[in-house]
Design a protein around this motif. Sequence first.
Motif, short mmCIF file in Angstrom:
data_model
loop_
_atom_site.label_atom_id
_atom_site.label_comp_id
_atom_site.label_asym_id
_atom_site.label_seq_id
_atom_site.Cartn_x
_atom_site.Cartn_y
_atom_site.Cartn_z
N MET A 168 0.82 -1.21 0.00
CA MET A 168 0.00 0.00 0.00
C MET A 168 0.86 1.26 0.00
O MET A 168 0.52 2.26 -0.65
CB MET A 168 -0.95 -0.01 1.19
N ALA A 169 1.99 1.23 0.72
CA ALA A 169 2.88 2.38 0.72
C ALA A 169 3.44 2.65 -0.66
O ALA A 169 3.47 3.79 -1.14
CB ALA A 169 4.00 2.16 1.73
N LEU A 170 3.88 1.59 -1.34
CA LEU A 170 4.43 1.75 -2.69
C LEU A 170 3.35 2.19 -3.67
O LEU A 170 3.62 3.00 -4.57
CB LEU A 170 5.06 0.43 -3.14
N SER A 171 2.14 1.69 -3.50
CA SER A 171 1.05 2.12 -4.39
C SER A 171 0.76 3.60 -4.20
O SER A 171 0.46 4.31 -5.16
CB SER A 171 -0.21 1.29 -4.12
N LEU A 172 0.84 4.07 -2.96
CA LEU A 172 0.60 5.48 -2.68
C LEU A 172 1.67 6.36 -3.31
O LEU A 172 1.40 7.46 -3.79
CB LEU A 172 0.57 5.70 -1.16
N SER A 173 2.90 5.86 -3.31
CA SER A 173 4.01 6.62 -3.88
C SER A 173 3.86 6.83 -5.38
O SER A 173 4.08 7.92 -5.90
CB SER A 173 5.33 5.91 -3.58
N GLU A 174 3.46 5.76 -6.09
CA GLU A 174 3.42 5.82 -7.56
C GLU A 174 2.01 5.86 -8.13
O GLU A 174 1.83 5.82 -9.33
CB GLU A 174 4.15 4.61 -8.14
N ARG A 175 0.99 5.91 -7.24
CA ARG A 175 -0.41 5.93 -7.67
C ARG A 175 -0.73 4.70 -8.53
O ARG A 175 -1.26 4.81 -9.64
CB ARG A 175 -0.73 7.22 -8.43
N ASP A 176 -0.39 3.55 -7.99
CA ASP A 176 -0.60 2.29 -8.70
C ASP A 176 -1.81 1.57 -8.11
O ASP A 176 -1.76 1.05 -7.00
CB ASP A 176 0.65 1.41 -8.56
#
Length: 209
Positions: A168-176
Amino acid sequence: MNRKDVHLPHDDLTVDRKLSVVLRDLRDSPLECVSLNLLITSLGYRSFVPLLVIFALPNLFLFVPGSSVITGPPLIFVAMQLVLGRTAVWLPDFLGKRSIEHQAFARILTRALPWIEWVERLVHPRYWILSRRAADLTVGLACLVMSVFMFLPIPFGNTVPALSVIMMALSLSERDGLWLLGGFALSFASFAFVAGLFAAGAFAMMRFF
């Protein structure tokens, strides 16, 4: 660790640059040392991502006993700030002013950047429909619940919540959106697992009494 701090001009900082770009700029800068506060300022809105990942990562490995006792409280602290809508992570001075010599920082990044760039190639903007505030609130709440689960003394109960926080953190960073869905799916699985344990425990107590 050195406590001398150096600040970068704020005009050089943008919240939409990739994490690897920000870290590479810090590595190639003429700074004498890099503090946590400087790193957070440089990352801006993205400062939540590396801290969430750093505090969740030890819980992925079952051979690190008691890691959740150490990493759980700061993970809760960071997730709560995301829920509250802060634009960057705030740390107390005794933590934020801690710094590392730039030469040592550069050596660490030289090894870490290829891995960071590899992850960035896997995570990229797609299927994202949430506004920034809605994303902060939903991801922050989910990470907060998962961090509480990681802090609980549940045998082998840390791995899936930790992985969901990282996704979820990585998705928030790249809007994935795909990684966000994956992280939420793991969060629901963790919630069902913990709820099942508590329900089984309550049922056993009721039968005992």
